[in-house]
Write a protein that holds these residues in place. Structure first.
Motif, PDB file in Angstrom:
ATOM      1  N   VAL A  24      39.257  49.956  30.438  1.00  0.00           N
ATOM      2  CA  VAL A  24      39.477  49.220  31.663  1.00  0.00           C
ATOM      3  C   VAL A  24      38.773  48.143  32.059  1.00  0.00           C
ATOM      4  CG1 VAL A  24      40.250  49.536  34.146  1.00  0.00           C
ATOM      5  CG2 VAL A  24      40.717  51.402  32.405  1.00  0.00           C
ATOM      6  N   VAL A  25      39.135  46.893  32.266  1.00  0.00           N
ATOM      7  CA  VAL A  25      38.436  45.780  32.639  1.00  0.00           C
ATOM      8  C   VAL A  25      38.545  45.666  34.094  1.00  0.00           C
ATOM      9  CG1 VAL A  25      38.143  43.174  32.316  1.00  0.00           C
ATOM     10  CG2 VAL A  25      38.419  44.741  30.279  1.00  0.00           C
ATOM     11  N   SER A  26      37.619  45.628  34.953  1.00  0.00           N
ATOM     12  CA  SER A  26      37.420  45.423  36.337  1.00  0.00           C
ATOM     13  C   SER A  26      36.904  43.971  36.727  1.00  0.00           C
ATOM     14  CB  SER A  26      37.035  46.417  37.100  1.00  0.00           C
ATOM     15  OG  SER A  26      37.533  47.757  36.818  1.00  0.00           O
ATOM     16  N   ILE A  27      37.563  43.015  37.439  1.00  0.00           N
ATOM     17  CA  ILE A  27      36.878  41.968  38.056  1.00  0.00           C
ATOM     18  C   ILE A  27      36.960  41.844  39.275  1.00  0.00           C
ATOM     19  CG2 ILE A  27      37.033  39.450  37.897  1.00  0.00           C
ATOM     20  CD1 ILE A  27      36.398  40.617  35.129  1.00  0.00           C
ATOM     21  N   SER A  28      35.921  41.586  39.992  1.00  0.00           N
ATOM     22  CA  SER A  28      35.816  41.578  41.497  1.00  0.00           C
ATOM     23  C   SER A  28      36.643  40.559  42.037  1.00  0.00           C
ATOM     24  CB  SER A  28      34.379  41.180  42.059  1.00  0.00           C
ATOM     25  OG  SER A  28      34.102  41.069  43.215  1.00  0.00           O
ATOM     26  N   ALA A  29      37.397  41.082  43.076  1.00  0.00           N
ATOM     27  CA  ALA A  29      38.227  40.186  44.052  1.00  0.00           C
ATOM     28  C   ALA A  29      37.776  39.236  44.684  1.00  0.00           C
ATOM     29  CB  ALA A  29      39.282  40.962  44.697  1.00  0.00           C
ATOM     30  N   GLU A  30      36.195  39.318  45.004  1.00  0.00           N
ATOM     31  CA  GLU A  30      35.395  38.585  45.808  1.00  0.00           C
ATOM     32  C   GLU A  30      34.932  37.479  44.813  1.00  0.00           C
ATOM     33  OE1 GLU A  30      35.088  42.069  46.223  1.00  0.00           O
ATOM     34  OE2 GLU A  30      36.232  41.770  48.095  1.00  0.00           O
ATOM     35  N   ALA A  31      34.945  37.499  43.614  1.00  0.00           N
ATOM     36  CA  ALA A  31      34.439  36.561  42.659  1.00  0.00           C
ATOM     37  C   ALA A  31      35.075  35.183  43.007  1.00  0.00           C
ATOM     38  CB  ALA A  31      34.409  36.848  41.336  1.00  0.00           C
ATOM     39  N   PRO A  32      34.463  33.989  42.800  1.00  0.00           N
ATOM     40  CA  PRO A  32      35.084  32.856  42.915  1.00  0.00           C
ATOM     41  C   PRO A  32      36.124  32.692  41.958  1.00  0.00           C
ATOM     42  CG  PRO A  32      32.610  32.532  42.999  1.00  0.00           C
ATOM     43  CD  PRO A  32      32.919  33.839  42.582  1.00  0.00           C
ATOM     44  N   ILE A  33      37.336  31.771  42.156  1.00  0.00           N
ATOM     45  CA  ILE A  33      38.153  31.642  41.304  1.00  0.00           C
ATOM     46  C   ILE A  33      37.950  30.980  39.971  1.00  0.00           C
ATOM     47  CG2 ILE A  33      39.262  29.761  42.272  1.00  0.00           C
ATOM     48  CD1 ILE A  33      41.902  30.698  41.595  1.00  0.00           C
ATOM     49  N   SER A  34      36.813  30.152  40.263  1.00  0.00           N
ATOM     50  CA  SER A  34      36.454  29.224  39.176  1.00  0.00           C
ATOM     51  C   SER A  34      35.695  30.009  38.232  1.00  0.00           C
ATOM     52  CB  SER A  34      35.433  28.133  39.679  1.00  0.00           C
ATOM     53  OG  SER A  34      34.443  28.688  40.338  1.00  0.00           O
ATOM     54  N   ALA A  35      35.326  31.316  38.828  1.00  0.00           N
ATOM     55  CA  ALA A  35      34.352  32.060  37.785  1.00  0.00           C
ATOM     56  C   ALA A  35      35.389  32.999  36.780  1.00  0.00           C
ATOM     57  CB  ALA A  35      32.990  32.862  38.489  1.00  0.00           C
ATOM     58  N   ALA A  36      36.442  33.224  37.257  1.00  0.00           N
ATOM     59  CA  ALA A  36      37.223  34.432  36.714  1.00  0.00           C
ATOM     60  C   ALA A  36      37.491  34.243  35.309  1.00  0.00           C
ATOM     61  CB  ALA A  36      38.750  34.424  37.208  1.00  0.00           C
ATOM     62  N   PRO A  37      37.896  33.129  34.552  1.00  0.00           N
ATOM     63  CA  PRO A  37      37.890  33.159  33.250  1.00  0.00           C
ATOM     64  C   PRO A  37      36.589  33.444  32.309  1.00  0.00           C
ATOM     65  CG  PRO A  37      37.901  30.745  33.944  1.00  0.00           C
ATOM     66  CD  PRO A  37      38.005  31.874  35.293  1.00  0.00           C
ATOM     67  N   GLU A  38      35.515  32.994  33.033  1.00  0.00           N
ATOM     68  CA  GLU A  38      34.301  33.354  32.342  1.00  0.00           C
ATOM     69  C   GLU A  38      33.945  34.975  32.718  1.00  0.00           C
ATOM     70  OE1 GLU A  38      29.350  32.330  32.237  1.00  0.00           O
ATOM     71  OE2 GLU A  38      30.819  31.429  33.752  1.00  0.00           O
ATOM     72  N   LEU A  39      34.189  35.168  33.539  1.00  0.00           N
ATOM     73  CA  LEU A  39      33.943  37.023  33.725  1.00  0.00           C
ATOM     74  C   LEU A  39      34.924  37.796  33.068  1.00  0.00           C
ATOM     75  CD1 LEU A  39      33.868  37.138  37.725  1.00  0.00           C
ATOM     76  CD2 LEU A  39      31.891  37.554  36.260  1.00  0.00           C
ATOM     77  N   LEU A  40      36.147  37.030  32.359  1.00  0.00           N
ATOM     78  CA  LEU A  40      37.426  37.874  31.993  1.00  0.00           C
ATOM     79  C   LEU A  40      36.774  37.893  30.334  1.00  0.00           C
ATOM     80  CD1 LEU A  40      39.674  39.763  31.677  1.00  0.00           C
ATOM     81  CD2 LEU A  40      41.149  37.371  31.584  1.00  0.00           C
ATOM     82  N   ALA A  41      36.460  36.610  30.020  1.00  0.00           N
ATOM     83  CA  ALA A  41      36.200  36.557  28.545  1.00  0.00           C
ATOM     84  C   ALA A  41      34.730  37.257  28.501  1.00  0.00           C
ATOM     85  CB  ALA A  41      35.622  35.088  28.503  1.00  0.00           C
ATOM     86  N   HIS A  42      34.015  37.290  29.308  1.00  0.00           N
ATOM     87  CA  HIS A  42      32.710  38.213  29.257  1.00  0.00           C
ATOM     88  C   HIS A  42      32.985  39.598  28.919  1.00  0.00           C
ATOM     89  CE1 HIS A  42      28.299  39.471  30.404  1.00  0.00           C
ATOM     90  NE2 HIS A  42      28.883  40.437  30.370  1.00  0.00           N
ATOM     91  N   GLU A  43      34.046  40.162  29.829  1.00  0.00           N
ATOM     92  CA  GLU A  43      34.222  41.664  29.908  1.00  0.00           C
ATOM     93  C   GLU A  43      35.131  41.912  28.637  1.00  0.00           C
ATOM     94  OE1 GLU A  43      32.674  43.953  31.576  1.00  0.00           O
ATOM     95  OE2 GLU A  43      31.780  42.110  32.906  1.00  0.00           O
ATOM     96  N   LEU A  44      35.971  41.140  28.177  1.00  0.00           N
ATOM     97  CA  LEU A  44      36.855  41.198  26.903  1.00  0.00           C
ATOM     98  C   LEU A  44      36.008  41.160  25.709  1.00  0.00           C
ATOM     99  CD1 LEU A  44      40.118  39.030  27.680  1.00  0.00           C
ATOM    100  CD2 LEU A  44      39.861  41.515  27.962  1.00  0.00           C
ATOM    101  N   ALA A  45      34.916  40.648  25.734  1.00  0.00           N
ATOM    102  CA  ALA A  45      33.984  40.365  24.682  1.00  0.00           C
ATOM    103  C   ALA A  45      33.332  42.053  24.377  1.00  0.00           C
ATOM    104  CB  ALA A  45      32.818  39.700  24.859  1.00  0.00           C
ATOM    105  N   HIS A  46      33.191  42.811  25.685  1.00  0.00           N
ATOM    106  CA  HIS A  46      32.874  44.089  25.654  1.00  0.00           C
ATOM    107  C   HIS A  46      33.734  44.769  25.050  1.00  0.00           C
ATOM    108  CE1 HIS A  46      28.992  43.861  27.479  1.00  0.00           C
ATOM    109  NE2 HIS A  46      29.262  43.311  28.615  1.00  0.00           N
ATOM    110  N   VAL A  47      35.032  44.712  25.240  1.00  0.00           N
ATOM    111  CA  VAL A  47      36.220  45.476  24.608  1.00  0.00           C
ATOM    112  C   VAL A  47      36.090  45.457  23.128  1.00  0.00           C
ATOM    113  CG1 VAL A  47      38.697  45.743  24.520  1.00  0.00           C
ATOM    114  CG2 VAL A  47      37.604  45.350  26.818  1.00  0.00           C
TER     115      VAL A  47
END
Length: 263
Positions: free
Chosen positions: A129-152
């Motif tokens: 389960v990948v969780s991304i903070s709803a408080e994170a800036p929208i501009s950071a969302a792709p980097e955050l998602l890529a970071h966590e998907l790499a953990h997957v």
């Protein structure tokens, strides 16, 4: 296990080479009139329609639907939704690797500290389960998602080691290829190569959304001049900028988009 059902099949793709076996000329569905599409979908008979023409319509629809279903259970209302493009890049690279992604308000780790991204691997071996903070800036969302998907991809015990890093870079590379194809630009394709003095280019700064706390006294908070995301400027970054006036600094994602050269 997927939380949604797809109509397309993982092992079935549209084979472009079979068109040569069609016995009659076919047209793209986008060239069909509204009346023709309505007749095929809702008419009481298909008499008079060429079989190859209907097959081509089905093939075109299937191919488009498969690209759509790669994203997940919902499609974005935005034509250029960066997290959706990250999800597509991941699915193309790792078609058999499943995950569940969610936005979580006030996301915190096991110690109670606020975090911008987290990947949980259930003890029963079920889907990560990948969780991304709803408080994170929208501009950071792709980097955050890529970071966590790499953990997957790398697995629970890989940390931020070589396997995780390779997966993250592969996702970013495919992301930029897809983005470039969707929104062509006059700039050269973004590539990552070893930097040489005089090359110019962009120094990639660590994004605060990815690393919330500084890892040294030399880490100073600043913002990306391109997208405004909060970043960490280190002594190494400052030294590079001072030594080479042609360089400029930006967050990692903007650096990648700009065809950054980084060590």
């Amino acid at each position: 296990m997927k939380e949604y059902k797809t109509l397309t099949r993982e092992k079935v793709d549209v084979d472009l080479t079979v068109v040569k076996y069609f016995t009659s000329e076919t047209h793209l569905m986008q060239d069909w009139s509204d009346k023709m599409i309505d007749l095929v979908l809702n008419g009481v008979t298909l008499n008079g329609f060429k079989k190859d023409e209907v097959r081509e319509m089905l093939r075109e629809t299937y191919e488009a639907l498969k690209r759509y279903e790669m994203i997940g259970p919902m499609a974005s209302p935005f034509l250029n939704d960066p997290p959706a493009i990250v999800a597509r890049a991941f699915r193309e690279l790792y078609p058999c690797t499943e995950y569940i992604a969610q936005l979580v308000p006030d996301l915190r780790d096991e110690s109670g500290a606020a975090v911008y991204g987290e990947t949980l691997f259930p003890s029963d071996g079920s889907t990560p389960v990948v969780s991304i903070s709803a408080e994170a800036p929208i501009s950071a969302a792709p980097e955050l998602l890529a970071h966590e998907l790499a953990h997957v991809v790398a697995g629970e015990d890989a940390g931020h080691g070589p396997e995780w890093k390779a997966a993250e870079e592969a996702i970013f590379k495919r992301y930029n290829e897809i983005l470039e194809a969707m929104i062509p630009s006059d700039t050269a394709e973004a590539v990552i190569t070893p930097h040489k003095a005089g090359d110019g280019g962009i120094v990639a700064m660590i994004t605060r959304a990815n690393v919330p706390e500084p890892h040294g006294d030399d880490w100073k908070l600043t913002t990306c001049p391109d997208c405004g995301a909060e970043c960490w400027e280190t002594d190494l970054t400052r030294q590079a900028l001072a030594a080479e006036p042609a360089l400029r600094a930006a967050c990692t994602l903007c650096a990648l988009k700009g065809g950054a050269h980084r060590e």
